[in-house]
Design a protein around this motif. Structure first.
Motif, PDB file in Angstrom:
ATOM      1  N   LEU A   1       2.931   3.946  -6.141  1.00 34.25           N
ATOM      2  CA  LEU A   1       3.810   4.717  -5.273  1.00 34.25           C
ATOM      3  C   LEU A   1       5.126   4.020  -4.952  1.00 34.25           C
ATOM      4  N   GLY A   2       5.245   2.742  -5.252  1.00 28.93           N
ATOM      5  CA  GLY A   2       6.439   1.982  -4.904  1.00 28.93           C
ATOM      6  C   GLY A   2       7.641   2.386  -5.732  1.00 28.93           C
ATOM      7  N   PRO A   3       8.856   2.154  -5.189  1.00 28.48           N
ATOM      8  CA  PRO A   3      10.077   2.513  -5.935  1.00 28.48           C
ATOM      9  C   PRO A   3      10.286   1.574  -7.119  1.00 28.48           C
ATOM     10  N   ARG A   4      10.823   2.157  -8.185  1.00 25.51           N
ATOM     11  CA  ARG A   4      11.132   1.363  -9.377  1.00 25.51           C
ATOM     12  C   ARG A   4      12.601   1.569  -9.708  1.00 25.51           C
ATOM     13  N   ARG A   5      13.420   0.617  -9.324  1.00 23.89           N
ATOM     14  CA  ARG A   5      14.842   0.668  -9.648  1.00 23.89           C
ATOM     15  C   ARG A   5      15.251  -0.670 -10.237  1.00 23.89           C
TER      16      ARG A   5
END
Length: 122
Positions: free
Chosen positions: A32-36
């Protein structure tokens, strides 16, 4: 009639909850964590300053010697606590044993000091 393992049930539940959380939390964070991703995020970070030199550079043996000496003297200092707790029941014999133990530590410290193992400059 209760089982002889009944007193261990709360500990088993706590271990089970800890195990489930240890697997669940990182799993959910990766899903669920952001991936940028970016080039800046991919750079190595060293205490707020840019990295210099290769990551596999050689360190002086002095760092390892100091670390080992710290661990040795730290572990030996841990032996002082049980002695202090039982000081009254040990009597003079226990006091004499601790004098011999402390004298050994002092002799070892003087030896490494004379050898220059604690000098950062050399």
């Amino acid at each position: 009639m209760s089982s002889p393992l009944a007193p261990y049930l709360p500990m088993a539940v706590a271990l089970l909850v800890a195990g489930v959380l240890a697997i669940l939390m990182p799993g959910l964070a990766s899903l669920l964590g952001p991936r940028r991703p970016s080039a800046i995020k991919s750079m190595a970070f060293e205490a707020g300053s840019e990295s210099t030199g290769p990551a596999r550079q050689r360190f002086a043996v002095k760092f390892y010697v100091i670390a080992l000496l710290f661990i040795i003297f730290d572990v030996e200092a841990v032996f002082l606590y049980p002695w202090a707790v039982n000081f009254q029941s040990l009597g003079w014999f226990g006091y004499g044993e601790m004098v011999v133990f402390a004298a050994t530590l002092v002799v070892g410290l003087i030896y490494i000091w004379k050898k220059g193992a604690l000098d950062w400059e050399s």
